[in-house]
Write a protein that holds these residues in place. Sequence first.
Motif, PDB file in Angstrom:
ATOM      1  N   ASN A 134      -7.693   1.330  -6.136  1.00 35.18           N
ATOM      2  CA  ASN A 134      -6.530   1.802  -5.339  1.00 35.18           C
ATOM      3  C   ASN A 134      -7.088   2.197  -3.851  1.00 35.18           C
ATOM      4  O   ASN A 134      -8.291   2.804  -3.821  1.00 35.18           O
ATOM      5  CB  ASN A 134      -5.917   2.803  -5.774  1.00 35.18           C
ATOM      6  N   TYR A 135      -6.071   2.168  -2.788  1.00 36.38           N
ATOM      7  CA  TYR A 135      -6.477   2.245  -1.429  1.00 36.38           C
ATOM      8  C   TYR A 135      -5.601   3.385  -0.816  1.00 36.38           C
ATOM      9  O   TYR A 135      -4.382   3.150  -1.027  1.00 36.38           O
ATOM     10  CB  TYR A 135      -6.828   1.016  -0.652  1.00 36.38           C
ATOM     11  N   LEU A 136      -6.021   4.462  -0.255  1.00 33.06           N
ATOM     12  CA  LEU A 136      -5.109   5.507   0.195  1.00 33.06           C
ATOM     13  C   LEU A 136      -4.911   5.078   1.815  1.00 33.06           C
ATOM     14  O   LEU A 136      -5.796   5.089   2.655  1.00 33.06           O
ATOM     15  CB  LEU A 136      -5.802   6.758   0.410  1.00 33.06           C
ATOM     16  N   ARG A 196      -0.306   5.367  -1.371  1.00 38.24           N
ATOM     17  CA  ARG A 196      -1.479   4.745  -2.029  1.00 38.24           C
ATOM     18  C   ARG A 196      -0.910   3.317  -2.408  1.00 38.24           C
ATOM     19  O   ARG A 196      -0.044   3.216  -3.180  1.00 38.24           O
ATOM     20  CB  ARG A 196      -2.029   5.406  -3.208  1.00 38.24           C
ATOM     21  N   ARG A 248     -10.765   7.161   0.602  1.00 42.52           N
ATOM     22  CA  ARG A 248      -9.883   6.452   0.404  1.00 42.52           C
ATOM     23  C   ARG A 248      -9.612   5.553  -0.724  1.00 42.52           C
ATOM     24  O   ARG A 248      -8.704   4.985  -0.839  1.00 42.52           O
ATOM     25  CB  ARG A 248      -9.833   5.534   1.998  1.00 42.52           C
ATOM     26  N   ASP A 261     -13.049   8.862  -7.579  1.00 40.53           N
ATOM     27  CA  ASP A 261     -12.861   8.647  -6.248  1.00 40.53           C
ATOM     28  C   ASP A 261     -14.259   8.352  -5.721  1.00 40.53           C
ATOM     29  O   ASP A 261     -15.130   9.157  -5.576  1.00 40.53           O
ATOM     30  CB  ASP A 261     -12.314  10.002  -5.763  1.00 40.53           C
TER      31      ASP A 261
END
Length: 93
Positions: A43-45, A51, A16, A12
């Motif tokens: 990946n994007y939250l 996600r 995000r 991370d």
Amino acid sequence: DIWMADSRLIWDFTRRFDLDLHGGVLGTNGSDELRYSYGIGLNYLLRKNLRIGVGYNFSGFEEDDLDREGYNSEGVYFGLQYKFDEDMFGWLE
């Protein structure tokens, strides 16, 4: 005799965004024949528990019985993940 193992390392780098490095190995005839997969994903939250992501497997293999979803297939992939937890079902009490 067939077996498969997968591994994923997720970093991370903001609240995000996360980056994942992943790999897998498929063994047939015990460990006489090995095939490998490895790749990278971003990946994007979008919002809490939702996600989206895109990634690329540089090397891969296909195994219909052990990997129906094709997580170890070579090439580009897109993902959408939603996390369900017990708090979402509080209205059932």
